[in-house]
Design a protein around this motif. Structure first.
Motif, PDB file in Angstrom:
ATOM      1  N   ILE A 175      15.922   8.199   8.445  1.00 53.05           N
ATOM      2  CA  ILE A 175      15.883   7.815   7.654  1.00 53.05           C
ATOM      3  C   ILE A 175      15.734   8.301   6.024  1.00 53.05           C
ATOM      4  O   ILE A 175      15.511   7.581   5.066  1.00 53.05           O
ATOM      5  CB  ILE A 175      14.148   7.515   7.786  1.00 53.05           C
ATOM      6  CG1 ILE A 175      13.751   8.109   8.104  1.00 53.05           C
ATOM      7  CG2 ILE A 175      14.024   6.567   8.549  1.00 53.05           C
ATOM      8  CD1 ILE A 175      11.996   8.039   8.523  1.00 53.05           C
ATOM      9  N   PHE A 176      16.431   9.521   6.172  1.00 52.67           N
ATOM     10  CA  PHE A 176      16.685  10.265   4.361  1.00 52.67           C
ATOM     11  C   PHE A 176      17.711  10.004   3.551  1.00 52.67           C
ATOM     12  O   PHE A 176      18.794  10.215   4.888  1.00 52.67           O
ATOM     13  CB  PHE A 176      16.393  11.805   4.304  1.00 52.67           C
ATOM     14  CG  PHE A 176      14.688  12.324   4.925  1.00 52.67           C
ATOM     15  CD1 PHE A 176      13.899  12.322   4.104  1.00 52.67           C
ATOM     16  CD2 PHE A 176      14.218  12.095   6.255  1.00 52.67           C
ATOM     17  CE1 PHE A 176      12.463  12.736   3.971  1.00 52.67           C
ATOM     18  CE2 PHE A 176      12.531  12.319   7.017  1.00 52.67           C
ATOM     19  CZ  PHE A 176      11.966  12.478   5.349  1.00 52.67           C
ATOM     20  N   ASN A 177      18.315   9.899   3.003  1.00 53.39           N
ATOM     21  CA  ASN A 177      19.008   9.758   2.234  1.00 53.39           C
ATOM     22  C   ASN A 177      19.179  11.578   1.175  1.00 53.39           C
ATOM     23  O   ASN A 177      20.606  11.023   1.012  1.00 53.39           O
ATOM     24  CB  ASN A 177      18.630   9.257   0.932  1.00 53.39           C
ATOM     25  CG  ASN A 177      18.522   7.601   1.998  1.00 53.39           C
ATOM     26  OD1 ASN A 177      19.379   7.111   2.380  1.00 53.39           O
ATOM     27  ND2 ASN A 177      17.843   6.698   0.977  1.00 53.39           N
ATOM     28  N   ASN A 178      18.988  12.467   1.520  1.00 50.97           N
ATOM     29  CA  ASN A 178      18.909  13.694   1.124  1.00 50.97           C
ATOM     30  C   ASN A 178      18.697  14.431   1.487  1.00 50.97           C
ATOM     31  O   ASN A 178      18.167  14.670   2.845  1.00 50.97           O
ATOM     32  CB  ASN A 178      18.018  13.549  -0.378  1.00 50.97           C
ATOM     33  CG  ASN A 178      16.599  13.088   0.235  1.00 50.97           C
ATOM     34  OD1 ASN A 178      16.297  13.194   1.398  1.00 50.97           O
ATOM     35  ND2 ASN A 178      15.743  13.398  -1.509  1.00 50.97           N
ATOM     36  N   LYS A 199      10.257   3.817  12.286  1.00 50.51           N
ATOM     37  CA  LYS A 199       9.143   2.346  11.808  1.00 50.51           C
ATOM     38  C   LYS A 199       7.984   2.351  11.339  1.00 50.51           C
ATOM     39  O   LYS A 199       7.427   3.039  11.957  1.00 50.51           O
ATOM     40  CB  LYS A 199       9.634   0.910  12.593  1.00 50.51           C
ATOM     41  CG  LYS A 199      11.547   0.700  13.699  1.00 50.51           C
ATOM     42  CD  LYS A 199      11.075  -0.579  14.199  1.00 50.51           C
ATOM     43  CE  LYS A 199      12.753  -0.881  15.221  1.00 50.51           C
ATOM     44  NZ  LYS A 199      13.129  -2.211  16.314  1.00 50.51           N
ATOM     45  N   GLY A 200       7.902   1.230  10.579  1.00 48.48           N
ATOM     46  CA  GLY A 200       5.602   0.979  10.442  1.00 48.48           C
ATOM     47  C   GLY A 200       6.124   1.858   8.686  1.00 48.48           C
ATOM     48  O   GLY A 200       6.850   1.859   8.012  1.00 48.48           O
ATOM     49  N   GLY A 201       4.989   1.913   8.905  1.00 57.42           N
ATOM     50  CA  GLY A 201       4.244   2.653   7.688  1.00 57.42           C
ATOM     51  C   GLY A 201       4.814   4.401   7.181  1.00 57.42           C
ATOM     52  O   GLY A 201       4.896   4.353   5.866  1.00 57.42           O
ATOM     53  N   THR A 202       4.979   4.573   7.976  1.00 59.56           N
ATOM     54  CA  THR A 202       5.699   6.187   7.278  1.00 59.56           C
ATOM     55  C   THR A 202       6.915   5.948   6.851  1.00 59.56           C
ATOM     56  O   THR A 202       7.234   6.687   5.491  1.00 59.56           O
ATOM     57  CB  THR A 202       5.223   7.216   8.885  1.00 59.56           C
ATOM     58  OG1 THR A 202       4.389   6.729   8.984  1.00 59.56           O
ATOM     59  CG2 THR A 202       6.210   7.806   8.592  1.00 59.56           C
ATOM     60  N   SER A 203       8.161   5.502   7.774  1.00 57.04           N
ATOM     61  CA  SER A 203       9.316   5.245   7.593  1.00 57.04           C
ATOM     62  C   SER A 203       9.083   4.106   6.071  1.00 57.04           C
ATOM     63  O   SER A 203      10.181   4.175   4.958  1.00 57.04           O
ATOM     64  CB  SER A 203       9.975   4.156   7.949  1.00 57.04           C
ATOM     65  OG  SER A 203       9.192   3.310   8.279  1.00 57.04           O
ATOM     66  N   ASN A 204       8.564   3.439   6.015  1.00 54.67           N
ATOM     67  CA  ASN A 204       7.971   2.470   4.239  1.00 54.67           C
ATOM     68  C   ASN A 204       8.161   3.308   3.115  1.00 54.67           C
ATOM     69  O   ASN A 204       8.811   3.501   2.291  1.00 54.67           O
ATOM     70  CB  ASN A 204       7.687   1.367   4.335  1.00 54.67           C
ATOM     71  CG  ASN A 204       7.841   0.602   5.310  1.00 54.67           C
ATOM     72  OD1 ASN A 204       9.218   0.090   5.490  1.00 54.67           O
ATOM     73  ND2 ASN A 204       6.920  -0.684   6.175  1.00 54.67           N
ATOM     74  N   THR A 205       7.161   4.420   3.426  1.00 51.88           N
ATOM     75  CA  THR A 205       6.333   5.321   2.615  1.00 51.88           C
ATOM     76  C   THR A 205       7.803   5.666   2.354  1.00 51.88           C
ATOM     77  O   THR A 205       7.928   6.419   0.756  1.00 51.88           O
ATOM     78  CB  THR A 205       5.365   6.019   2.553  1.00 51.88           C
ATOM     79  OG1 THR A 205       4.544   4.835   3.428  1.00 51.88           O
ATOM     80  CG2 THR A 205       4.713   7.360   2.120  1.00 51.88           C
ATOM     81  N   ARG A 220       0.974  -1.571  -0.098  1.00 50.10           N
ATOM     82  CA  ARG A 220      -0.186  -0.003  -0.151  1.00 50.10           C
ATOM     83  C   ARG A 220       0.712   1.455  -0.172  1.00 50.10           C
ATOM     84  O   ARG A 220       0.576   2.158  -0.213  1.00 50.10           O
ATOM     85  CB  ARG A 220      -0.545   0.245   1.338  1.00 50.10           C
ATOM     86  CG  ARG A 220      -1.920   0.945   1.305  1.00 50.10           C
ATOM     87  CD  ARG A 220      -1.589   2.454   2.367  1.00 50.10           C
ATOM     88  NE  ARG A 220      -0.656   2.109   3.562  1.00 50.10           N
ATOM     89  CZ  ARG A 220      -1.438   2.213   4.884  1.00 50.10           C
ATOM     90  NH1 ARG A 220      -2.690   2.414   4.989  1.00 50.10           N
ATOM     91  NH2 ARG A 220      -0.510   1.885   5.223  1.00 50.10           N
ATOM     92  N   ASN A 221       2.260   0.984   1.093  1.00 50.66           N
ATOM     93  CA  ASN A 221       2.832   2.336   1.344  1.00 50.66           C
ATOM     94  C   ASN A 221       4.135   1.941  -0.742  1.00 50.66           C
ATOM     95  O   ASN A 221       3.680   3.567  -0.996  1.00 50.66           O
ATOM     96  CB  ASN A 221       3.684   2.054   2.382  1.00 50.66           C
ATOM     97  CG  ASN A 221       2.555   2.256   3.213  1.00 50.66           C
ATOM     98  OD1 ASN A 221       1.756   2.908   3.422  1.00 50.66           O
ATOM     99  ND2 ASN A 221       3.110   1.279   4.504  1.00 50.66           N
ATOM    100  N   GLN A 222       3.897   1.997  -1.071  1.00 50.12           N
ATOM    101  CA  GLN A 222       4.963   1.654  -2.315  1.00 50.12           C
ATOM    102  C   GLN A 222       3.966   2.173  -3.280  1.00 50.12           C
ATOM    103  O   GLN A 222       4.200   3.384  -4.234  1.00 50.12           O
ATOM    104  CB  GLN A 222       4.821   0.251  -3.052  1.00 50.12           C
ATOM    105  CG  GLN A 222       6.060   0.296  -4.415  1.00 50.12           C
ATOM    106  CD  GLN A 222       5.822  -0.976  -4.900  1.00 50.12           C
ATOM    107  OE1 GLN A 222       4.800  -1.440  -4.379  1.00 50.12           O
ATOM    108  NE2 GLN A 222       6.869  -1.302  -5.406  1.00 50.12           N
TER     109      GLN A 222
END
Length: 298
Positions: free
Chosen positions: A266-269, A234-240, A215-217
């Motif tokens: 969790i950010f790469n930018n 962790k969880g849905g927010t981080s996956n999105t 769903r998050n994808q």
């Protein structure tokens, strides 16, 4: 070409996951297979030598018939990767959904200014209000709000959009009829206001193991930018957020979230922080401009 109904039957085969089915479909395309019914599909799979596959034709046919009948009665459309209505944004990602079940305005899925608002199911009062207000302001700026139909930040975002008489896309981790039981009022308001509700799962299905990640994808893929109201590592927010980074979609946090230690890791930018309506407007303009630039280059 394989029919949508036979793709659904493939999904019902014990031992076949999305990646394996995708390989089967690509092999069918390469071989230009002429498949008239699911018995032909079954023979094709056996000829491929795929192991650990148990095909119970009677059971599959019964379950598929129930799904198709339910979709007809509930006016839920079935869209496969071979249909013209399949969202072009999803075509651009790997491991894409093979089938989408959709209710409502499908044109929104290709809208060029979709902004996702996501966050925890248990936000603070401030977070709940920010989610609604941001959604309302973005809707006034002619954005379509994308979220996950969950309680908390998602629900608030959908409601904020509806309060501004806007159109919102709900990406749900279960079937339409199952989700409707949990929040019938919001479901009906989304549809009545010209919105859309989509899922990878058939109407009566409960959430499966990977349903929330999938769903998050979809949320990340359909959106030009993602705003995180509140959410943990962790969880849905981080996956999105991870999907958004993978798809090079702009991501922003609200000011109250970035004050939490470790949230930004969790950010790469570069991290964008929205702490005013002007910054919200700038984020929307930047996100939608990237989409328009991509469209022009293609």
């Amino acid at each position: 070409m394989i029919s949508n109904e036979d793709i659904i039957r493939l999904q019902l085969v014990n031992g076949l996951g999305r990646k394996t089915i995708s390989k089967i479909l690509k092999f069918m395309e390469a071989k230009k297979a002429n498949l008239k019914n699911f018995s032909d599909v079954e023979k094709f799979i056996k000829d491929m030598g795929i192991k650990k596959v148990k095909i119970d034709l009677e059971k599959i046919e019964s379950e598929a018939a129930a799904i198709l009948d339910c979709c007809r009665k509930s006016n839920i459309k079935i869209i496969s990767i071979y249909d013209g209505e399949y969202p072009r944004k999803l075509h651009q990602i790997e491991d894409k959904p093979l089938i989408l079940y959709a209710d409502g305005n499908l044109d929104l899925l290709n809208n060029e200014c979709n902004i996702a608002i996501v966050g925890t199911r248990t936000p603070s009062q401030e977070g709940y209000e920010i989610s609604s207000i941001f959604a309302e302001k973005l809707t006034e700026g002619r954005c379509c709000i994308v979220s996950g139909f969950a309680s908390g930040c998602d629900e608030s975002a959908h409601n904020g959009c509806l309060a501004a008489k806007g159109q919102t896309i709900a990406v749900i981790p279960s079937g339409h009829l199952y989700s409707m039981k949990n929040n019938k009022s919001l479901y009906n308001m989304i549809i009545l206001n010209g919105g859309a509700i989509i899922s990878e799962l058939p109407p009566n299905a409960k959430s499966e193991k990977n349903a929330f990640v999938n769903r998050n994808q979809i949320i990340a893929a359909l959106s030009e930018g993602i705003i995180v109201i509140e959410g943990g590592l962790k969880g849905g927010t981080s996956n999105t957020v991870k999907f958004a980074n993978a798809y090079n979609k702009p991501v922003a946090y609200t000011a109250n979230v970035t004050s939490c230690i470790g949230q930004t890791s969790i950010f790469n930018n570069n991290i964008e922080v929205i702490d005013s309506f002007d910054k919200l407007k700038n984020f929307k303009n930047k996100s939608c401009k990237i989409m328009l630039d991509k469209a022009c280059s293609q």
